[in-house]
Motif scaffolding. Sequence first.
Motif, short mmCIF file in Angstrom:
data_model
loop_
_atom_site.label_atom_id
_atom_site.label_comp_id
_atom_site.label_asym_id
_atom_site.label_seq_id
_atom_site.Cartn_x
_atom_site.Cartn_y
_atom_site.Cartn_z
N VAL A 234 0.82 -1.22 0.00
CA VAL A 234 0.00 0.00 0.00
C VAL A 234 0.85 1.27 0.00
CG1 VAL A 234 -1.99 -1.12 1.12
CG2 VAL A 234 -0.18 -0.12 2.53
N ASP A 235 2.12 1.14 -0.33
CA ASP A 235 2.94 2.34 -0.42
C ASP A 235 3.34 2.56 -1.87
OD1 ASP A 235 6.14 1.45 -0.72
OD2 ASP A 235 4.83 -0.07 0.18
N PRO A 236 3.55 3.81 -2.31
CA PRO A 236 3.84 4.10 -3.73
C PRO A 236 5.10 3.42 -4.25
CG PRO A 236 3.18 6.09 -2.57
CD PRO A 236 3.37 5.04 -1.52
N ILE A 237 6.16 3.40 -3.45
CA ILE A 237 7.42 2.81 -3.93
C ILE A 237 7.26 1.31 -4.15
CG2 ILE A 237 9.82 2.34 -3.32
CD1 ILE A 237 9.87 5.00 -1.82
N ARG A 370 -7.04 -4.73 -4.21
CA ARG A 370 -8.15 -3.87 -3.80
C ARG A 370 -7.75 -2.98 -2.63
NH1 ARG A 370 -13.46 -5.12 -4.98
NH2 ARG A 370 -14.14 -5.09 -2.80
N ALA A 371 -7.03 -3.56 -1.67
CA ALA A 371 -6.55 -2.77 -0.54
C ALA A 371 -5.54 -1.72 -1.00
CB ALA A 371 -5.93 -3.69 0.51
N MET A 372 -4.70 -2.11 -1.95
CA MET A 372 -3.75 -1.15 -2.53
C MET A 372 -4.48 0.05 -3.11
SD MET A 372 -1.48 -1.70 -5.98
CE MET A 372 -0.37 -2.91 -5.30
N ALA A 373 -5.49 -0.23 -3.93
CA ALA A 373 -6.23 0.85 -4.57
C ALA A 373 -6.98 1.69 -3.53
CB ALA A 373 -7.22 0.28 -5.59
N ARG A 374 -7.63 1.01 -2.57
CA ARG A 374 -8.40 1.74 -1.56
C ARG A 374 -7.51 2.72 -0.80
NH1 ARG A 374 -10.37 4.65 1.13
NH2 ARG A 374 -12.17 4.55 2.55
N LEU A 376 -4.25 3.94 -1.69
CA LEU A 376 -3.54 4.95 -2.47
C LEU A 376 -4.48 5.95 -3.15
CD1 LEU A 376 -0.72 2.76 -4.08
CD2 LEU A 376 -0.55 4.35 -2.16
N ILE A 377 -5.65 5.49 -3.58
CA ILE A 377 -6.60 6.43 -4.19
C ILE A 377 -7.05 7.48 -3.17
CG2 ILE A 377 -8.91 6.67 -5.18
CD1 ILE A 377 -8.50 4.00 -6.57
N ALA A 378 -7.29 7.01 -1.93
CA ALA A 378 -7.71 7.95 -0.89
C ALA A 378 -6.58 8.88 -0.50
CB ALA A 378 -8.22 7.17 0.32
#
Length: 442
Positions: A234-237, A370-374, A376-378
């Motif tokens: 869940v982090d950008p890098i 899905r958790a990644m998107a939830r 980072l999108i927020a």
Amino acid sequence: MCPHHQWRPTLQTNKLTDTAIRKAKNGDKSVKMADGGGLYLELHPNGSRYWRMKYRFGGVEKRLAFGVYPEVTLADARRKRDDARRLLANDADPGEQLKAAKVAVQASAEAAQMIAKGLPVPGTFEFVAREWLTTVHDHKVSAGHAGRTKTRLEQNIFPWLGARPISEIEAPELLQALRRVEARGAIETAHRIKDSCAQVFRYGIACGVCTRNPAADLKDALKPVPTRHLAAIVDPIGTGKLLRDIAEYQGHPVVCAALKLSALLLLRPGELRHLEWAWIDFDSATLTVPSQLMKRTKADKQDGPPHIVPLARQAINILRELQALTGGEGRRLVFPSPQSRSRCISDNAVRSALRRMGYGNDDMTAHGFRAMARTLIAERLGVLPEVIEAQLAHAVADPLGRAYNRTQFLDQRRDMMGRWADYLDRLRQGAEVVPIDRRATS
């Protein structure tokens, strides 16, 4: 004297003798030979002889039948009369007592027959539970959910409590059965079984076979379910590195496409792998997933709206390339199995690909996209939570308790999906981490 009957003892009882009974002749009419205390032998013209007892209860004259002489002897008949008189003295109707005893004997015989056949006996926990499963539970949840509930009860509750009358089961007994599940380390399963048992007891109360729900007393008796989240980056890098690894992965083209679209479509793994070409409209850039495939209640699966997924440019490009491989006349599935085009890829396909890329179970899962998107999108795109939840097909209640309609926010979701795909491109290309965008879609 009891107020409900007007029986008075006779001055003399035990008038008859066996000799007198044997010498008595059957005539053209029925004859009564009194023994006293209401007991008499009734001789019929056909030769049959029946023991009877006359008594009054509640102001009504009644009769008891004690059997046929000589199978029932004089001594046996007197014992039955005396038993009946004792009941009368205690303000009980011996006729009703006799009926209840016959019913109990019949029920016991029927229960023995059912046990011999391996069937649950009416009134037992297993009988009520199976009735609840077929009458209520099967109609409320999916077939898979109902099957899992049935299996849990069969394996963990019926062997210990199934034959017990449901009205006699107390909280400690139920807890003992649940402790066996808990001892295996299956804490969440123990809680699920407790919840199912609670529903069985509530059904039993509604049907009148029990009066209380002992599962309700176990609210704080089991160990709490450990908080467990499916592994996700869940982090950008870390996300950028994962996307580059996916781009370089040399696996089967169908699985490669499934990996890429897992990040772009925000679908659950089971929803993704069952996709069909008929659901994709390239002209409107939308994917429409039927309600039956979504994770919903059985009623919502049948009557709820489909789930609409706006397709970003990047998703359309991947689907166009995949269409040349798996689309065409007579080809239904977007992600067919390499072994058979009539089946979709297995639920292990994406996970196995992640493992081969070096991402273990504690690093990333198929559901983790899905958790990644939830997250980072927020955090990075500043999209309103309700818009994200709508795209994730989560039923979120508003302040008035109403669930958001999954077809709402379509324009906002279309914008979000495009921005999300562009953001993933930048991360994959190794661009500098984008600062949090304070703009929020409205």
